[in-house]
Design an enzyme around this catalytic site. Structure first.
Site, mmCIF file in Angstrom:
data_model
loop_
_atom_site.group_PDB
_atom_site.id
_atom_site.type_symbol
_atom_site.label_atom_id
_atom_site.label_comp_id
_atom_site.label_asym_id
_atom_site.label_seq_id
_atom_site.Cartn_x
_atom_site.Cartn_y
_atom_site.Cartn_z
ATOM 1 N N GLU A 81 7.057 10.983 51.197
ATOM 2 C CA GLU A 81 7.606 9.839 50.469
ATOM 3 C C GLU A 81 6.681 8.660 50.723
ATOM 4 O OE1 GLU A 81 11.623 8.678 51.121
ATOM 5 O OE2 GLU A 81 12.429 10.650 50.622
ATOM 6 N N ASP B 113 16.428 -0.746 53.050
ATOM 7 C CA ASP B 113 15.528 -0.593 54.187
ATOM 8 C C ASP B 113 16.005 -1.378 55.402
ATOM 9 O OD1 ASP B 113 13.870 0.937 52.627
ATOM 10 O OD2 ASP B 113 12.611 -0.748 52.023
ATOM 11 N N TYR C 125 18.669 14.058 47.868
ATOM 12 C CA TYR C 125 18.547 13.247 49.084
ATOM 13 C C TYR C 125 19.954 12.811 49.504
ATOM 14 C CZ TYR C 125 16.361 9.682 52.145
ATOM 15 O OH TYR C 125 15.942 8.925 53.202
#
Length: 267
Positions: free
Chosen positions: A43, A54, A168
């Site tokens: 990734e 994040d 994911y």
């Protein structure tokens, strides 16, 4: 579309790194090191000034990369450089939607194909709003990677059945980052996803130790490791930026990465 060459019976290891952290040339070397350490795919994160998913480690990496002039176009241009050095595993571009909008979709997808990028993951686009992007990905032979979380509830079936490349699975709520433990409900969540998915089921957000990889290996097809690797890059950044010391730093990084890889272990 098939993303992985190896059998889904072998455990997938998908590392995340930030493009341009600590420097674009280093990113290329790190990608090769990840492949040599056993990565199934990479990734490649696009540094962004206002990330919603994040944690602090990756936010700091984005800040360093942005200061170096990294952006979505320059990040994509790194991939052919990686290929030239021998990288042959898939590259998944991890980006927020705003940089895509700034480019416009036609230019963006042309750049994806031109730079031999295999997959796309956009964490701030809800599945229900991704149909146009998913169709564009099909037209350009790009795997659109879907995210699914424990809170997806009744949407799990819909997301899992439409997944491409791999699905994911977000291990816990909140942002990315190192975590000591996973919620006890993760097993039932992953079993539900696997019951609907025809592609590998991969867990990310918080996987930060060999023990966690081993713990998850019986209930999923692979893991994404991000913050733990980015933190190691931060620790090594001074040496990575030193041309004389870079090779040793790359080797040290590779040894660290290998602790997350379950070699030839079958489920």
């Amino acid at each position: 579309m098939t993303l992985f060459k190896q059998s889904v019976n072998s455990q997938l290891f998908i590392p995340f790194i930030t493009a341009g952290d600590p420097h674009s040339d280093v990113t290329v070397d790190l990608a090769i090191a990840l492949q040599d350490a056993g990565a199934s795919a990479i990734e490649l994160g696009i540094p962004y000034s206002d990330p919603v998913a994040d944690g602090p480690v990756i936010q700091k990496a984005s800040s360093r990369a942005l200061k170096n002039g990294m952006n979505i176009i320059e990040a994509m241009k790194l991939v052919p450089k990686m290929r030239k050095k021998g990288l042959n595993i898939p590259i998944i571009l991890f980006t927020y939607y705003n940089p895509v909008l700034q480019l416009n979709q036609e230019s963006f997808f042309a750049l994806l194909r031109e730079n031999t990028i295999d997959g796309l993951l956009i964490p701030d686009i809800p599945f229900e709003e991704s149909e146009e992007l998913r169709q564009k990905c099909k037209e350009h032979s790009i795997n659109f990677i879907s995210l699914v979380a424990p809170t997806s509830s009744s949407r799990i079936k819909m997301i899992a059945e439409a997944a491409e490349g791999f699905i994911y699975c977000v291990s816990s709520l909140g942002v990315t980052g190192v975590r000591k433990n996973f919620d006890e409900s993760i097993t039932s969540f992953l079993k539900e996803v696997k019951s609907y998915s025809s592609v590998p089921v991969v867990v990310g957000f918080g996987v930060s130790s060999r023990e966690q990889v081993e713990q998850l290996s019986n209930i999923c097809d692979g893991v994404v490791v991000g913050s733990a690797l980015v933190r190691e890059i931060e620790r090594l950044q001074t040496t990575l930026m030193d041309k004389e010391g870079r090779q040793q730093a790359i080797e040290d990084f590779q040894q660290f990465v290998k602790t997350f890889v379950l070699v030839n272990e079958m489920k």
